[in-house]
Scaffold this active site. Sequence first.
Site, PDB file in Angstrom:
ATOM      1  N   ARG A  19      -6.329 -16.097 -20.154  1.00  0.00           N
ATOM      2  CA  ARG A  19      -5.820 -14.792 -20.347  1.00  0.00           C
ATOM      3  C   ARG A  19      -4.971 -14.692 -21.641  1.00  0.00           C
ATOM      4  O   ARG A  19      -4.111 -15.456 -21.998  1.00  0.00           O
ATOM      5  CB  ARG A  19      -5.008 -14.196 -19.232  1.00  0.00           C
ATOM      6  N   SER A  43      -7.497 -10.223   8.284  1.00  0.00           N
ATOM      7  CA  SER A  43      -7.166  -9.786   6.860  1.00  0.00           C
ATOM      8  C   SER A  43      -8.626  -9.708   6.277  1.00  0.00           C
ATOM      9  O   SER A  43      -9.496 -10.600   6.517  1.00  0.00           O
ATOM     10  CB  SER A  43      -6.573 -11.165   5.988  1.00  0.00           C
ATOM     11  N   LYS A  98      -4.775 -16.952  10.847  1.00  0.00           N
ATOM     12  CA  LYS A  98      -5.324 -15.825  10.317  1.00  0.00           C
ATOM     13  C   LYS A  98      -6.821 -15.992  10.474  1.00  0.00           C
ATOM     14  O   LYS A  98      -7.515 -17.021  10.524  1.00  0.00           O
ATOM     15  CB  LYS A  98      -5.261 -15.728   8.643  1.00  0.00           C
ATOM     16  N   SER A 121      -8.839  -2.084  -5.517  1.00  0.00           N
ATOM     17  CA  SER A 121      -8.533  -1.750  -7.243  1.00  0.00           C
ATOM     18  C   SER A 121      -9.706  -2.360  -8.349  1.00  0.00           C
ATOM     19  O   SER A 121      -9.984  -1.869  -9.149  1.00  0.00           O
ATOM     20  CB  SER A 121      -7.309  -2.187  -7.561  1.00  0.00           C
ATOM     21  N   HIS A 178      -2.645   1.293  -4.824  1.00  0.00           N
ATOM     22  CA  HIS A 178      -3.459   1.997  -5.682  1.00  0.00           C
ATOM     23  C   HIS A 178      -3.996   3.502  -5.257  1.00  0.00           C
ATOM     24  O   HIS A 178      -4.792   4.247  -5.700  1.00  0.00           O
ATOM     25  CB  HIS A 178      -4.880   1.200  -6.021  1.00  0.00           C
ATOM     26  N   THR A 194       3.603   0.971  -4.022  1.00  0.00           N
ATOM     27  CA  THR A 194       4.263   0.454  -5.459  1.00  0.00           C
ATOM     28  C   THR A 194       4.749   1.923  -6.161  1.00  0.00           C
ATOM     29  O   THR A 194       4.372   2.796  -5.954  1.00  0.00           O
ATOM     30  CB  THR A 194       3.207  -0.212  -6.349  1.00  0.00           C
ATOM     31  N   LYS A 214       2.740   1.930 -10.265  1.00  0.00           N
ATOM     32  CA  LYS A 214       1.474   2.452 -10.705  1.00  0.00           C
ATOM     33  C   LYS A 214       1.490   4.056 -10.999  1.00  0.00           C
ATOM     34  O   LYS A 214       1.994   4.378 -11.730  1.00  0.00           O
ATOM     35  CB  LYS A 214       0.424   2.054  -9.814  1.00  0.00           C
ATOM     36  N   THR A 251      17.480 -11.361  -3.641  1.00  0.00           N
ATOM     37  CA  THR A 251      16.853 -11.227  -5.150  1.00  0.00           C
ATOM     38  C   THR A 251      17.883  -9.910  -5.615  1.00  0.00           C
ATOM     39  O   THR A 251      18.078  -9.103  -4.557  1.00  0.00           O
ATOM     40  CB  THR A 251      15.361 -10.981  -5.078  1.00  0.00           C
ATOM     41  N   THR A 252      18.183  -9.757  -6.697  1.00  0.00           N
ATOM     42  CA  THR A 252      18.826  -8.536  -7.279  1.00  0.00           C
ATOM     43  C   THR A 252      17.996  -7.476  -6.938  1.00  0.00           C
ATOM     44  O   THR A 252      16.914  -7.479  -7.236  1.00  0.00           O
ATOM     45  CB  THR A 252      19.120  -8.932  -8.904  1.00  0.00           C
ATOM     46  N   THR A 297      -8.943 -12.806 -10.118  1.00  0.00           N
ATOM     47  CA  THR A 297      -8.841 -11.452  -9.455  1.00  0.00           C
ATOM     48  C   THR A 297     -10.097 -10.894  -9.266  1.00  0.00           C
ATOM     49  O   THR A 297     -10.078 -10.132  -8.185  1.00  0.00           O
ATOM     50  CB  THR A 297      -8.559 -10.768 -10.942  1.00  0.00           C
TER      51      THR A 297
END
Length: 404
Positions: free
Chosen positions: A21, A137, A156, A189, A217, A245, A248, A277-278, A363
């Site tokens: 990549r 799933s 699962k 997506s 998405h 999210t 996006k 986490t911050t 992906t």
Amino acid sequence: MNYDHIFDQAIERLHSEGRYRVFIDILRNKGQYPNARCFAGHNGPKDITVWCSNDYLAMGQHPKVIAAMEEALHDVGAGSGGTRNIGGNTHYHIQLEQELADLHGKDSALLFTSGYVSNDATLSTLAKVLPGCVIFSDELNHASMIAGIRNSGAEKRVFRHNDVEHLEELLAAEDPSVPKLIAFESVYSMEGDVAPIHAICDLAEKYNALTYIDEVHAVGMYGPRGGGITDRDEAAHRIDIIEGTLGKAFGVMGGYIAADARIVDVIRSYAPGFIFTTSLSPVLVAGVLASVRHLKSSSVEREGQQAAAAFLKAQFRDAGLPVMDSTTHIVPLMVGDPVKAKKISDILLAEYGVYVQPINFPTVPRGTERLRFTPGPAHTQNMMQALTKALVEIWQRMDLRLAA
């Protein structure tokens, strides 16, 4: 032990498979999306057009969003100051969670630093809290969902993509007394297809399972207020946990869940990915807040984006390009080879000023490598016609098949 040799071999494997990549060095031009400047391999910046951004509605460039972030920056400064429980909670965070809960018709919402973290933290925590939980799933679920399921340590069951008959077979075979969670996405997506939400909810009710949907998405993109496919299909009330999210369609950064207040409180209280986490910068949160509020009341961006996607699909089909059968705003063009996908991407950038990244394994499965275009309301018909013409020329140059 020669550690350098091991690391070199790992990278060489990616090169040999044609899926190493490369990140392109660009800067977007404020207020001129999808125009940007590319700095890689040129004497000075080169003007390019971005075709692969997930800023689907160009809200990252919207004057309301930028103004809100500038105001927050001058009001409270840059950072949040820590985790939510130690100095990192602000009025902006509280306001945004209220807006997101309202967007989905839920009691409560919880912010995370990214969509990946919200999936990983929520799914892993849920299954640990529910004793003996089994997670069902979809086989094409995002890597962040897979990571959360794996990190939960729960059993699962993977069902075939969007196959409700297979899902029911798996549910029926499970002990009725075992806690169950069905995890799936609304818009996938890489394929551009949509889950049969109501059918899955029917099974959840029949087999007493919780439902968890990833709407990353789709939020901002669908429904009268941008609540996603669950908003469009009037299914939000049937879903226990909606995840989304902020990076996006909303154009900034972050992730969240919206659910019953009890569920949100459990995740807030137990999820390490939230606790340790911050928190998001209040500057970012202020920008998202403006974006969510705008898209709740404006359909202009959604309508422009859908029109652009439909036009580009028609252009690709009419030209004989192998556009995949997408029912959403995603416009994937099948290549089927990682080396060729990268080569097409390189030619587009170098010769046509078109920026679209190749999508390779992991992906997507090997042999299904593709280019994924995301036209938005700011992409003009002239741009799309020029893009189609460039792709046809490259397809012919590389002796790739065009439909008759």
